[in-house]
Design a protein around this motif. Structure first.
Motif, PDB file in Angstrom:
ATOM      1  N   ALA A  67     -17.144  -0.656  12.312  1.00  0.00           N
ATOM      2  CA  ALA A  67     -16.935  -1.392  10.836  1.00  0.00           C
ATOM      3  C   ALA A  67     -15.878  -0.526  10.145  1.00  0.00           C
ATOM      4  N   LEU A  68     -15.756   0.755  10.209  1.00  0.00           N
ATOM      5  CA  LEU A  68     -14.599   1.337   9.520  1.00  0.00           C
ATOM      6  C   LEU A  68     -13.304   1.138  10.272  1.00  0.00           C
ATOM      7  N   GLN A  69     -12.998   0.843  11.534  1.00  0.00           N
ATOM      8  CA  GLN A  69     -12.115   0.312  12.049  1.00  0.00           C
ATOM      9  C   GLN A  69     -11.601  -1.021  11.731  1.00  0.00           C
ATOM     10  N   VAL A  70     -12.804  -1.993  11.531  1.00  0.00           N
ATOM     11  CA  VAL A  70     -12.298  -3.175  11.134  1.00  0.00           C
ATOM     12  C   VAL A  70     -11.751  -3.224   9.622  1.00  0.00           C
ATOM     13  N   ALA A  71     -12.493  -2.351   8.755  1.00  0.00           N
ATOM     14  CA  ALA A  71     -12.155  -2.345   7.388  1.00  0.00           C
ATOM     15  C   ALA A  71     -10.708  -1.778   7.252  1.00  0.00           C
ATOM     16  N   THR A  72     -10.265  -0.898   8.146  1.00  0.00           N
ATOM     17  CA  THR A  72      -8.914  -0.334   8.166  1.00  0.00           C
ATOM     18  C   THR A  72      -7.897  -1.398   8.463  1.00  0.00           C
ATOM     19  N   ASP A  73      -8.367  -2.143   9.721  1.00  0.00           N
ATOM     20  CA  ASP A  73      -7.307  -3.188  10.008  1.00  0.00           C
ATOM     21  C   ASP A  73      -7.287  -4.528   8.672  1.00  0.00           C
ATOM     22  N   ALA A  74      -8.284  -4.644   8.352  1.00  0.00           N
ATOM     23  CA  ALA A  74      -8.175  -5.756   7.287  1.00  0.00           C
ATOM     24  C   ALA A  74      -7.538  -5.369   6.274  1.00  0.00           C
ATOM     25  N   LYS A  75      -7.567  -4.130   5.727  1.00  0.00           N
ATOM     26  CA  LYS A  75      -6.769  -3.496   4.585  1.00  0.00           C
ATOM     27  C   LYS A  75      -5.274  -3.704   4.699  1.00  0.00           C
ATOM     28  N   ALA A  76      -5.086  -3.258   6.296  1.00  0.00           N
ATOM     29  CA  ALA A  76      -3.643  -3.393   6.714  1.00  0.00           C
ATOM     30  C   ALA A  76      -3.022  -4.582   6.618  1.00  0.00           C
ATOM     31  N   ALA A  77      -3.873  -5.705   7.024  1.00  0.00           N
ATOM     32  CA  ALA A  77      -3.434  -6.859   6.958  1.00  0.00           C
ATOM     33  C   ALA A  77      -3.202  -7.470   5.676  1.00  0.00           C
ATOM     34  N   ALA A  78      -4.044  -7.140   4.866  1.00  0.00           N
ATOM     35  CA  ALA A  78      -3.801  -7.659   3.280  1.00  0.00           C
ATOM     36  C   ALA A  78      -2.808  -6.764   2.605  1.00  0.00           C
ATOM     37  N   GLN A  79      -2.285  -5.725   2.939  1.00  0.00           N
ATOM     38  CA  GLN A  79      -1.265  -4.903   2.306  1.00  0.00           C
ATOM     39  C   GLN A  79      -0.102  -5.561   3.057  1.00  0.00           C
ATOM     40  N   LYS A  80       0.077  -5.981   4.337  1.00  0.00           N
ATOM     41  CA  LYS A  80       1.273  -6.543   4.975  1.00  0.00           C
ATOM     42  C   LYS A  80       1.466  -7.807   4.442  1.00  0.00           C
ATOM     43  N   ALA A  81       0.587  -8.511   3.852  1.00  0.00           N
ATOM     44  CA  ALA A  81       0.520  -9.813   3.426  1.00  0.00           C
ATOM     45  C   ALA A  81       0.901  -9.808   1.818  1.00  0.00           C
ATOM     46  N   ALA A  82       1.037  -8.621   1.301  1.00  0.00           N
ATOM     47  CA  ALA A  82       1.262  -8.169  -0.063  1.00  0.00           C
ATOM     48  C   ALA A  82       0.278  -8.817  -1.018  1.00  0.00           C
ATOM     49  N   ARG A  83      -0.927  -8.652  -0.585  1.00  0.00           N
ATOM     50  CA  ARG A  83      -2.122  -8.944  -1.358  1.00  0.00           C
ATOM     51  C   ARG A  83      -2.524  -7.891  -1.889  1.00  0.00           C
ATOM     52  N   SER A  84      -3.412  -7.808  -3.109  1.00  0.00           N
ATOM     53  CA  SER A  84      -4.042  -6.797  -3.766  1.00  0.00           C
ATOM     54  C   SER A  84      -5.445  -6.815  -3.416  1.00  0.00           C
ATOM     55  N   THR A  85      -5.847  -7.850  -2.637  1.00  0.00           N
ATOM     56  CA  THR A  85      -7.422  -7.867  -2.493  1.00  0.00           C
ATOM     57  C   THR A  85      -7.399  -8.059  -0.939  1.00  0.00           C
ATOM     58  N   VAL A  86      -8.653  -7.710  -0.263  1.00  0.00           N
ATOM     59  CA  VAL A  86      -8.747  -7.952   1.141  1.00  0.00           C
ATOM     60  C   VAL A  86      -9.699  -9.387   1.268  1.00  0.00           C
ATOM     61  N   ALA A  87      -9.188 -10.306   1.870  1.00  0.00           N
ATOM     62  CA  ALA A  87      -9.935 -11.655   1.973  1.00  0.00           C
ATOM     63  C   ALA A  87     -11.014 -11.667   2.939  1.00  0.00           C
TER      64      ALA A  87
END
Length: 174
Positions: free
Chosen positions: A93-113
């Motif tokens: 779950a920690l790895q998934v959270a890190t990957d999801a945060k990276a995806a949101a930052q890459k898409a220039a969003r301030s929230t993780v969908a």
């Protein structure tokens, strides 16, 4: 050789217990629920055992009980809580959270969908939501936070819950 006074022993033991408790608490990933209540109780009990050192300990049994209490509440319980805080489903779950945060930052969003978390879990071979069974055919935890994250797609339990506030993840067992 002159032995240490009970006051010095008590202050030293209390100080060591506090250092161990703080170090053990900080050694755990900040995104995890750190069980601060249980950690606080163990520190309190360790300090109570250290306070017993302040009293005149003429009986050997009282010294043994105090030493065992200090070892249990000041060392063994905090260290074991830290060692057991990341079972495999929590690490996933920690790895998934890190990957999801990276995806949101890459898409220039301030929230993780939720879609970011689903994509990250599926990319790592896991799934989001509870596994449907005959007893509970409805999938839970797949549409809104907290999301249920499973490390293996075809395995129901164990799982972990992931939720986000903006880009800050919180992972806990659920």
């Amino acid at each position: 050789m002159q032995s240490l006074s009970p006051r010095v022993r008590a202050l030293g033991a209390a100080g060591i217990c506090l250092v161990i408790a703080v170090a053990a608490g900080l050694a755990v990933d900040g995104r995890l629920d750190r069980h601060w209540v249980l950690r606080g109780v163990t520190v309190f009990l360790a300090i109570c055992c250290a306070a017993l050192l302040l009293t005149d300990q003429t009986r050997r049994l009282r010294q043994i009980v105090t030493a065992v209490g200090l070892a249990m509440f000041g060392l063994i319980i905090p260290v074991s809580q830290t060692a057991w805080s990341q079972p495999p489903e929590i690490k996933f779950a920690l790895q998934v959270a890190t990957d999801a945060k990276a995806a949101a930052q890459k898409a220039a969003r301030s929230t993780v969908a939720v879609a970011d978390v689903k994509a990250a879990a599926e990319a790592r071979g896991g799934a989001v939501g509870s596994l449907p069974t005959e007893k509970t055919p409805q999938v839970r935890g797949a549409d809104a936070y907290p999301l249920i994250v499973r490390a293996k797609r075809d395995q129901g339990r164990p799982w972990a819950c992931v939720s986000f506030k903006n880009l800050d993840a919180e992972v806990r067992s659920c």
